[in-house]
Design an enzyme around this catalytic site. Structure first.
Site, PDB file in Angstrom:
ATOM      1  N   CYS A   9     -19.763 -26.632  47.593  1.00  0.00           N
ATOM      2  CA  CYS A   9     -20.068 -26.694  48.124  1.00  0.00           C
ATOM      3  C   CYS A   9     -18.863 -26.433  49.504  1.00  0.00           C
ATOM      4  O   CYS A   9     -18.380 -25.163  49.868  1.00  0.00           O
ATOM      5  CB  CYS A   9     -21.074 -28.217  48.609  1.00  0.00           C
ATOM      6  SG  CYS A   9     -21.722 -28.191  50.678  1.00  0.00           S
ATOM      7  N   LYS A  17     -15.545 -32.480  42.548  1.00  0.00           N
ATOM      8  CA  LYS A  17     -15.426 -31.779  44.117  1.00  0.00           C
ATOM      9  C   LYS A  17     -14.444 -32.364  44.345  1.00  0.00           C
ATOM     10  O   LYS A  17     -13.920 -33.983  44.702  1.00  0.00           O
ATOM     11  CB  LYS A  17     -16.417 -32.316  44.466  1.00  0.00           C
ATOM     12  CG  LYS A  17     -16.975 -31.758  46.183  1.00  0.00           C
ATOM     13  CD  LYS A  17     -17.614 -31.699  46.899  1.00  0.00           C
ATOM     14  CE  LYS A  17     -17.962 -31.288  47.823  1.00  0.00           C
ATOM     15  NZ  LYS A  17     -19.680 -32.000  49.084  1.00  0.00           N
ATOM     16  N   GLU A  20     -26.059 -29.384  44.257  1.00  0.00           N
ATOM     17  CA  GLU A  20     -25.315 -29.883  44.805  1.00  0.00           C
ATOM     18  C   GLU A  20     -26.570 -31.561  45.188  1.00  0.00           C
ATOM     19  O   GLU A  20     -27.570 -31.336  45.758  1.00  0.00           O
ATOM     20  CB  GLU A  20     -24.102 -30.359  46.001  1.00  0.00           C
ATOM     21  CG  GLU A  20     -23.670 -30.826  45.853  1.00  0.00           C
ATOM     22  CD  GLU A  20     -22.263 -31.489  47.548  1.00  0.00           C
ATOM     23  OE1 GLU A  20     -21.711 -31.515  47.366  1.00  0.00           O
ATOM     24  OE2 GLU A  20     -23.013 -29.995  47.958  1.00  0.00           O
TER      25      GLU A  20
END
Length: 535
Positions: free
Chosen positions: A209, A177, A80
């Site tokens: 994440c 995300k 990321e």
């Protein structure tokens, strides 16, 4: 005539190349495993121009994709926030449109994105990258998406997005995300359940994440039957339960899925952790880097459909670590001082047996331990250990929360609770004082619609125990999960050993617009207000 022969020869050679590539892909589909690569990648530092930073990152992305080490891989995953920056956001094609940016004449896609597509097309493998994306936002487009949130004044949304290229350099997958810990990007109104399928017979799900701490989309995809995942992260490790590789293995083991985790590499800033995990077999390759690196890690991953018949030997497990980690900044669990905890007292001679029921409110855990003392004198540079139990809420700096319960043994630099969740610095010579001969932890965890109960362990190299060193069993009745977690191989370097249960209680679902971001960021260096649909 000569030119015609040259063109004919070129066409013939290109046809042979396509036939050979198709044959190799057919072989890949028939194999019981696929070869995966994850990249631990240090992003360029913020010095010089934003374009210089982008090109620095891009050059090494392409070098890794073209490298000899990558030649055997079917799929490569990058981490990321290690490629472009908010000054060079790019539009992205919809996967359903089957666009190859390398071949596109559209000015919508930034030059770096087209170059990546071309690099992937050249080596013919699947590649997952994380980009900062821009999207035109209008009242009409929001209505079409049933999204009541207003657009920003500059008419753009920005997203933290994973993009998947297939062997032709075509965009076949995208995930924006949802559970975002920062204020740099927008989030979708609802989490996207994004998957993509490959020609080697594996269907992958995607999340990024911070998503790993929440039910949607990660656990929702698991519940839908997805068995292989790509995970890009910029993860800040936290003691005693949430360091990078520690959490990767716990999550993959508890769900019994394959996880390809690529991490940003800035250890002194607190971020590192990459690995490839195969469910109950644990880590096939993993790293917690002591210094920034840009490196590809590779492993053969057993396909989930073959997992019962094909096993990966633990002797082939690759852990890329130093014995004592020196360069990684670690956070400390913010609620540690609220835990019910008790110091383990050890006998000066012989075996110490600990049998203890410890409770936090109505939640209790049974501990059975056997320890031997190996140091003739008590050293100030030896870890002490606490038993600990907790049942409560876990907040993430106001960005979301879950409920969690755990039973654990963990290390402390002293005898008091405020010394727990910390490690000695890299210059300290550690003198082990005790050896754990046996640990058995048992607890009854209430059933819930959305819960994940994980084995959680960590040693002084910031690596979890290999899965052949412990047993983890869950037996169910109508109301409870009866959990047992044990190991019986001697260890003198434990940092954490416990049962960790995440009771998912919502997610981020923040109401955010780009205009509010500008206020919160104080018109920062990224100057998002200057972006336009043409930039």
């Amino acid at each position: 005539m000569v030119g015609l022969r040259k063109r004919s020869s070129f066409c013939f050679l290109y046809l042979l190349f396509l036939i050979k590539a198709a044959q190799l892909e057919d072989v890949s589909a028939s194999k019981s495993f696929y070869t995966a690569g994850v990249v631990e990648f240090a992003p360029a530092k913020y010095q010089g121009s934003f374009l210089d930073q982008l090109n620095d990152n891009l050059d090494d992305y392409i070098q890794i994709i073209n490298s000899h080490e990558a030649s055997s891989t079917d799929i490569i995953v990058f981490p990321e926030l290690t490629l472009n920056n908010p000054q060079y956001l790019t539009f992205l094609p919809e996967p359903k449109d089957k666009i190859i940016p390398c071949d596109s004449s559209s000015n919508d896609y930034e030059a770096f994105f087209k170059k990546l597509s071309c690099a992937v097309k050249n080596v013919r493998k699947y590649v997952v990258v994380n980009v900062l994306e821009k999207e035109v936002c209008t009242r009409t487009s929001q209505m079409e998406k049933n999204d009541p949130r207003p657009c920003a004044p500059n008419g753009l949304n920005s997203f933290n997005t994973n993009v998947v290229f297939n062997r032709d350099g075509m965009v076949i997958g995208r995930y924006r995300k949802y559970n975002s810990y920062d204020l740099m990007t927008n989030v979708t109104l609802m989490p996207e359940l994004s998957t993509f399928e490959t020609d080697f017979g594996v269907k992958f799900g995607m999340f990024i994440c911070f998503d790993i701490n929440f039910y949607s989309p990660a656990m929702e995809l698991v519940d839908l039957g997805v068995k292989d995942f790509v995970f890009s992260s910029f993860w800040y490790s936290e003691l005693p339960f949430l360091t990078g590789v520690q959490l990767h293995q716990s999550w993959a083991y508890a769900n019994n899925v394959n996880l390809l985790a690529a991490g940003a590499s800035s250890p002194t800033g607190g971020t590192t952790g990459s690995g490839i995990y195969s469910g109950r077999q644990g880590a096939l390759v993993s790293v917690m880097a002591n210094s920034p690196e840009r490196k590809l890690y590779i492993a053969n991953v057993t396909k989930s459909s073959q997992s019962k018949s094909v096993q990966v030997s633990q002797t082939n497990r690759k852990l890329i670590v130093s014995k004592h980690t020196t360069g990684i900044r670690l956070m400390r669990e913010y609620r540690m001082d609220d835990f019910t905890s008790e110091l383990i007292e050890i006998n000066n001679d012989g075996l110490t047996v600990v049998e203890k029921l410890l409770c936090h409110g109505s939640f209790c855990c049974q501990f059975n331990l056997e320890l031997t003392k190996i140091s003739p004198t008590i050293s100030s540079n030896s870890y002490k250990y606490h038993l600990a139990v907790f049942d409560g809420d876990r907040n993430y700096s106001g960005f979301g929360y879950t409920k969690y319960k755990f039973c654990a043994v963990y290390a402390c630099t002293g005898k008091t609770q405020d010394s727990c969740g910390r490690i000695f610095d890299g210059d300290t010579e550690i003198h082990p004082e005790i050896v754990f001969q046996k640990i058995l932890i048992e607890g009854d965890f209430p059933k819930a619609d959305k819960v994940l109960i994980m084995p959680n362990s960590l040693d002084q190299s910031l690596m979890p125990l290999s899965t052949d060193r412990f047993e983890f069993d869950i037996e169910d009745d109508k109301q409870m999960h009866h959990v047992k977690y044990s190991f019986s191989t001697a260890s003198d370097d434990l940092l954490t050993f416990g049962i960790y249960a995440n009771y998912y209680n919502g997610g981020m679902a923040l109401f955010r617009t780009t205009s509010s971001l500008l206020i919160l960021m104080g018109l920062s260096m990224f100057a998002l207000q200057n972006l336009s649909p043409q930039s």
